[in-house]
Design a protein around this motif. Sequence first.
Motif, PDB file in Angstrom:
ATOM      1  N   MET A   1      24.266 127.302  38.144  1.00  8.62           N
ATOM      2  CA  MET A   1      23.852 126.888  36.824  1.00  8.62           C
ATOM      3  C   MET A   1      24.302 125.448  36.596  1.00  8.62           C
ATOM      4  N   GLY A   2      23.501 124.718  35.828  1.00  6.97           N
ATOM      5  CA  GLY A   2      23.829 123.341  35.506  1.00  6.97           C
ATOM      6  C   GLY A   2      23.195 122.960  34.184  1.00  6.97           C
ATOM      7  N   VAL A   3      23.349 121.687  33.824  1.00  2.33           N
ATOM      8  CA  VAL A   3      22.785 121.178  32.580  1.00  2.33           C
ATOM      9  C   VAL A   3      21.747 120.112  32.922  1.00  2.33           C
ATOM     10  N   PHE A   4      20.570 120.238  32.327  1.00  5.27           N
ATOM     11  CA  PHE A   4      19.432 119.358  32.567  1.00  5.27           C
ATOM     12  C   PHE A   4      19.517 118.138  31.657  1.00  5.27           C
ATOM     13  N   TYR A   5      19.362 116.946  32.250  1.00  2.00           N
ATOM     14  CA  TYR A   5      19.317 115.706  31.485  1.00  2.00           C
ATOM     15  C   TYR A   5      18.082 114.909  31.880  1.00  2.00           C
ATOM     16  N   ARG A   6      17.353 114.441  30.876  1.00  2.00           N
ATOM     17  CA  ARG A   6      16.121 113.664  31.101  1.00  2.00           C
ATOM     18  C   ARG A   6      16.385 112.197  31.371  1.00  2.00           C
ATOM     19  N   ALA A   7      17.572 111.684  31.013  1.00  2.00           N
ATOM     20  CA  ALA A   7      17.884 110.259  31.133  1.00  2.00           C
ATOM     21  C   ALA A   7      19.196 110.081  31.893  1.00  2.00           C
ATOM     22  N   PRO A   8      19.421 108.885  32.439  1.00  2.00           N
ATOM     23  CA  PRO A   8      20.639 108.662  33.216  1.00  2.00           C
ATOM     24  C   PRO A   8      21.916 108.649  32.378  1.00  2.00           C
ATOM     25  N   GLU A   9      21.792 108.382  31.066  1.00  2.00           N
ATOM     26  CA  GLU A   9      22.949 108.392  30.171  1.00  2.00           C
ATOM     27  C   GLU A   9      22.447 108.546  28.737  1.00  2.00           C
ATOM     28  N   PRO A  10      23.320 108.961  27.822  1.00  2.00           N
ATOM     29  CA  PRO A  10      22.886 109.126  26.434  1.00  2.00           C
ATOM     30  C   PRO A  10      22.302 107.822  25.866  1.00  2.00           C
ATOM     31  N   GLY A  11      21.187 107.937  25.186  1.00  2.00           N
ATOM     32  CA  GLY A  11      20.534 106.784  24.579  1.00  2.00           C
ATOM     33  C   GLY A  11      19.633 105.994  25.507  1.00  2.00           C
ATOM     34  N   ALA A  12      19.658 106.298  26.796  1.00  2.00           N
ATOM     35  CA  ALA A  12      18.816 105.585  27.773  1.00  2.00           C
ATOM     36  C   ALA A  12      17.407 106.157  27.766  1.00  2.00           C
ATOM     37  N   ALA A  29      14.854 113.588  36.734  1.00  2.00           N
ATOM     38  CA  ALA A  29      15.902 114.127  35.868  1.00  2.00           C
ATOM     39  C   ALA A  29      17.223 114.136  36.628  1.00  2.00           C
ATOM     40  N   ILE A  30      18.245 114.625  35.930  1.00  2.00           N
ATOM     41  CA  ILE A  30      19.567 114.845  36.523  1.00  2.00           C
ATOM     42  C   ILE A  30      20.016 116.239  36.109  1.00  2.00           C
TER      43      ILE A  30
END
Length: 80
Positions: A1-12, A29-30
């Motif tokens: 299990m992991g967490v999906f992120y659409r951007a390389p860092e918050p606000g990017a 994604a990351i």
Amino acid sequence: MGVFYRAPEPGAKPFVAEGDLITRGQQVAIIEAMKLMIPVEADASGRVLEILVADGTPVEHGQPLLTVATGDADRAGPGR
């Protein structure tokens, strides 16, 4: 299990958005898993139809993250 992120860092700016053309191997994604940031690469070229997971959402291995309309040149299936 992991967490999906659409951007390389918050606000990017997100890696991809619905309607974007992507190529096989392009980072889309990351996933953060066990404090590691793991890049997610498209397994097909085409147009992003829908992003199926909200930013910051927990995901499971093998869970579809986005759908991609592929062309005749690349029939590998939806990007994940």
